[in-house]
Design an enzyme around this catalytic site. Structure first.
Site, PDB file in Angstrom:
ATOM      1  N   HIS A 188     119.522  25.557  65.885  1.00  0.00           N
ATOM      2  CA  HIS A 188     118.385  26.446  66.170  1.00  0.00           C
ATOM      3  C   HIS A 188     117.295  25.849  66.998  1.00  0.00           C
ATOM      4  O   HIS A 188     116.947  26.499  67.930  1.00  0.00           O
ATOM      5  CB  HIS A 188     118.185  27.242  64.752  1.00  0.00           C
ATOM      6  CG  HIS A 188     116.712  27.899  64.802  1.00  0.00           C
ATOM      7  ND1 HIS A 188     116.758  29.167  64.916  1.00  0.00           N
ATOM      8  CD2 HIS A 188     115.483  27.615  65.014  1.00  0.00           C
ATOM      9  CE1 HIS A 188     115.553  29.749  64.842  1.00  0.00           C
ATOM     10  NE2 HIS A 188     114.815  28.857  64.946  1.00  0.00           N
ATOM     11  N   GLU A 189     116.985  24.637  66.697  1.00  0.00           N
ATOM     12  CA  GLU A 189     115.962  24.049  67.447  1.00  0.00           C
ATOM     13  C   GLU A 189     116.323  23.684  68.833  1.00  0.00           C
ATOM     14  O   GLU A 189     115.478  23.763  69.857  1.00  0.00           O
ATOM     15  CB  GLU A 189     115.472  22.947  66.921  1.00  0.00           C
ATOM     16  CG  GLU A 189     114.869  23.075  65.415  1.00  0.00           C
ATOM     17  CD  GLU A 189     113.623  24.166  65.447  1.00  0.00           C
ATOM     18  OE1 GLU A 189     112.997  24.037  66.445  1.00  0.00           O
ATOM     19  OE2 GLU A 189     113.441  24.689  64.368  1.00  0.00           O
ATOM     20  N   HIS A 192     116.231  26.773  70.972  1.00  0.00           N
ATOM     21  CA  HIS A 192     114.617  26.693  71.618  1.00  0.00           C
ATOM     22  C   HIS A 192     114.403  26.019  72.617  1.00  0.00           C
ATOM     23  O   HIS A 192     113.560  26.663  73.857  1.00  0.00           O
ATOM     24  CB  HIS A 192     113.491  26.461  70.366  1.00  0.00           C
ATOM     25  CG  HIS A 192     113.335  27.407  69.564  1.00  0.00           C
ATOM     26  ND1 HIS A 192     113.016  28.858  69.633  1.00  0.00           N
ATOM     27  CD2 HIS A 192     113.158  27.434  68.015  1.00  0.00           C
ATOM     28  CE1 HIS A 192     112.941  29.523  68.703  1.00  0.00           C
ATOM     29  NE2 HIS A 192     112.849  28.789  67.481  1.00  0.00           N
ATOM     30  N   GLU A 274     112.868  34.000  67.844  1.00  0.00           N
ATOM     31  CA  GLU A 274     113.470  33.378  66.578  1.00  0.00           C
ATOM     32  C   GLU A 274     115.122  33.990  66.579  1.00  0.00           C
ATOM     33  O   GLU A 274     115.992  33.483  66.297  1.00  0.00           O
ATOM     34  CB  GLU A 274     112.840  33.925  65.271  1.00  0.00           C
ATOM     35  CG  GLU A 274     111.459  33.000  65.256  1.00  0.00           C
ATOM     36  CD  GLU A 274     111.764  31.469  65.272  1.00  0.00           C
ATOM     37  OE1 GLU A 274     112.550  30.845  64.651  1.00  0.00           O
ATOM     38  OE2 GLU A 274     110.746  30.752  66.046  1.00  0.00           O
TER      39      GLU A 274
END
Lengths: 458, 186
Positions: A188-189, A192, A274
């Site tokens: 997930h990071e 980003h 998100e």
């Protein structure tokens, strides 16, 4: 049914999944090959481009708010001709803050969250996972890795570009998640970073900061100038009282509305990002359940909220670092993150594959809203979900994991580790000054001189 | 006369511009494919470097498993000597099989499993296997995109002109994988 076979074989071809690559069904495979020629694949660039467009729209809106604010300040302070001057002041404030955040933003942010840089030996597994995800996402450089000494499980990514990115996780996160779940969070990071969200959040955060700052100045200024201007009126100076009053009213409205509007815009886009990072996280790992399990564990956590987070930095974390006070409808508008339960349900609904399309379908099924995934990303893409690796673990393991992470944090914080001859392990805090320490069990005196402090990582 | 000339020139410029754009896109994609192949290469090399250490550490504990060790060493030297993508894929698949068999055998040796050095080697091996898997995933994604671009109109014309050729997928062929075919009904 033939369609299903075909789809799964293509997925096997693409993802190289061990299970699905069964060459026994010859005809479906042929169909699959035909389909494969037709299917268009999205590049990361298209998603980034769509993201960029959204960012530009948002930044323009926020800049408009900022400039209006500047113009109103100018009007109020310097009279009718001052609007332009005010614009310049607002732009200058924004430029200075942007310059600082662009050159130093990630460092400031990491320092503010009390994140400590770590090396490979401190937590090899974390390093390995970050490297795996870096490879899967084809990032140009390995992100720097930081650990935050805080029991609340959370994580964030920051930096200006994929070349200079950093990933930080809390000790609480390392203590609670298994390998697959940690991989989900890191994916997930990394998403980003890949989507350039880290730059966007920094820039938008600075813009928000400038707006808040200027509206604060405006309100203060009006409070003081109201005393001065009253005197001016009584001496019968300009005689444009009406216009002045109108401007003052506008100024008050703008000063109050500007920060709220900017914040709502900021939050709206960070919520969308998100979802996108979740989608790409599932796609990178080929395993949505990992991230879903991690989010669930984070949501059910009962430790106090992260000490080193604030309103501007909140959108950077994987889940909102502020524990929610109420569950009103309004909270949806002002929250930086989508509700965790919803994110988990979407991820768990991805039963057919791990592509953006699958995420988008799951999103529509769960929320009954229009999809958040840009149309460019919805091209047909067959990606098989991988099987679990570390899913069956005992509760006991979590306990030792928590203890291990505790020791890692103590090492990072310059604790001294001693082992007494009786087998007792002593962990001596860095503010312990004496050179000798008495073992509490066998009363032996141990040497606690710090000639070689533990965890002397740079 | 002159307006017609202008129209022709404009059309020519547009066509040349399109060709340049498509050509550049193809080159970029090919570089991405090459780059992701080198990523796999790095990870495979890492795996090869790890194996002697692993074997050396385990040998002392596993006296009766000569065949397992021999299989690993042989598969490793074959994999290191592979020249083409499909050869490498075959050899690496065999090496992966040998390694997973070895990991199963290790379960019978509690002493070895308690060895700190071996444990860290094992974590390194797991991590390397994962890295290979993800590098392969990325490589295959890039290859698929590149091959699609080469076959689709209009970029297939430019690809033909400048002889861009299709790339192979990197599929690890392994017995274990063939044994468990997946069947999806419903």
């Amino acid at each position: 049914m033939r369609r299903l076979f075909a789809a799964s074989s293509v997925r096997a071809l693409i993802s190289g999944d061990p299970v699905a690559a069964a060459p026994s069904q010859a005809r479906p495979l042929q169909i699959a090959l035909l389909r494969q020629k037709k299917c268009k694949r999205l590049t990361m660039w298209e998603l980034i481009r769509a993201n960029k467009r959204n960012s530009i729209i948002l930044m323009t809106l926020m800049a408009t708010v900022l400039l209006i604010l500047g113009a109103v300040i100018g009007l109020l302070v310097f009279g009718p001709q001052g609007a332009f001057f005010g614009l310049i002041i607002a732009a200058a404030v924004w430029l200075v803050l942007t310059f600082i955040s662009f050159s130093q933003g990630d460092q400031i942010f990491l320092a503010a969250s009390r994140a400590k840089p770590v090396t490979h030996d401190v937590h090899p597994q974390l390093f390995n996972i970050v490297e795996e995800m870096k490879i899967a996402a084809a990032l140009p450089a390995m992100p720097k890795i930081y650990i935050i000494d805080d029991p609340a499980p959370n994580a964030f990514a920051t930096g200006r570009s994929p070349q200079t990115a950093s990933v930080a996780v809390t000790a609480g996160l390392l203590g609670r998640l298994n390998r697959d779940e940690l991989q989900g969070v890191i994916a997930h990071e990394i998403s980003h970073i890949l989507h350039r969200d880290i730059l966007f959040v920094t820039m938008a955060g600075v813009m928000l900061g400038s707006i808040v700052l200027l509206s604060h100045v405006l309100l203060r200024g009006m409070f003081y100038s109201s005393m001065g201007s009253r005197r001016r009126y009584s001496s019968g100076g300009r005689g444009s009282g009406h216009a002045q009053i109108v401007i003052v009213i506008i100024a008050i409205v703008v000063a109050i509305l500007a920060p709220i509007m900017a914040q709502l815009l900021y939050f709206a886009l960070s919520r969308k990002r998100e979802y996108l990072a979740d989608a790409d996280g599932a796609r990178l790992t080929r395993y949505p359940e990992g991230l879903a399990g991690a989010l669930e564990k984070i949501a059910s956590d009962r430790s106090p909220q992260l000490a080193s987070a604030n309103k501007v930095t909140a959108p950077m974390y994987i889940v909102n670092p502020f524990k929610k006070q109420g569950q009103m409808k309004l909270a949806d508008l002002t929250s930086t993150h989508p509700p965790i339960s919803e994110r988990v349900r979407i991820l768990r609904n991805m039963t057919h594959g791990a592509s953006f399309k699958d995420y988008s379908d799951a999103f529509k099924a769960v929320t009954h809203k229009a999809t958040v995934v840009p149309a460019a990303a919805l091209a047909k893409e067959d990606i098989e979900i991988r099987r679990a690796e570390a899913s069956t673990e005992k509760e006991q393991r979590t306990q030792t994991q928590v203890r291990q992470v505790g020791d890692i944090m103590r090492k990072l914080n310059n604790f001294l580790f001693l082992t007494c001859a009786c087998g007792l392990k002593l962990k001596i805090p860095p503010n312990y000054k004496s050179d000798k320490v008495k073992c509490p069990r066998c009363k032996r005196t141990l040497d606690a001189a710090r000639q070689k402090p533990a965890g002397k990582n740079p | 006369m002159i307006p017609a000339l202008i129209v022709v020139v404009v059309i020519l410029v547009l066509i040349i511009g399109a060709i340049i754009a498509i050509y550049n896109a193809l080159v970029r994609l090919r570089n991405q494919v090459d780059n992701s192949w080198s990523q796999i290469d790095v990870q495979l090399k890492r795996r090869h470097d790890l194996i002697p250490n692993l074997v050396e550490t385990a040998k002392g504990y596993m006296k009766h498993e000569r065949e397992t060790f021999e299989a690993i060493t042989k598969a490793r030297s074959q994999a290191m000597g592979a020249k083409t993508v499909s050869d490498a894929a075959k050899a690496e698949g065999a090496l992966g099989d040998a390694l997973s068999k070895f990991m199963l055998v290790v379960e019978n040796y509690p002493d070895l499993k308690a060895n700190q050095n071996f444990l860290s080697l094992q974590e390194e091996l797991t991590a390397t296997e994962n890295r290979i898997a993800f590098a392969r995933q990325n490589y295959n994604d890039q290859v698929l995109f590149f091959n699609n671009k080469i076959q689709m109109f209009p970029s297939n014309i430019i690809a033909g002109m400048f002889s861009f050729t299709k790339r192979d997928f990197f599929e690890l062929e392994s017995e274990a994988e063939r044994e468990t075919p997946k069947v999806s009904f419903s």
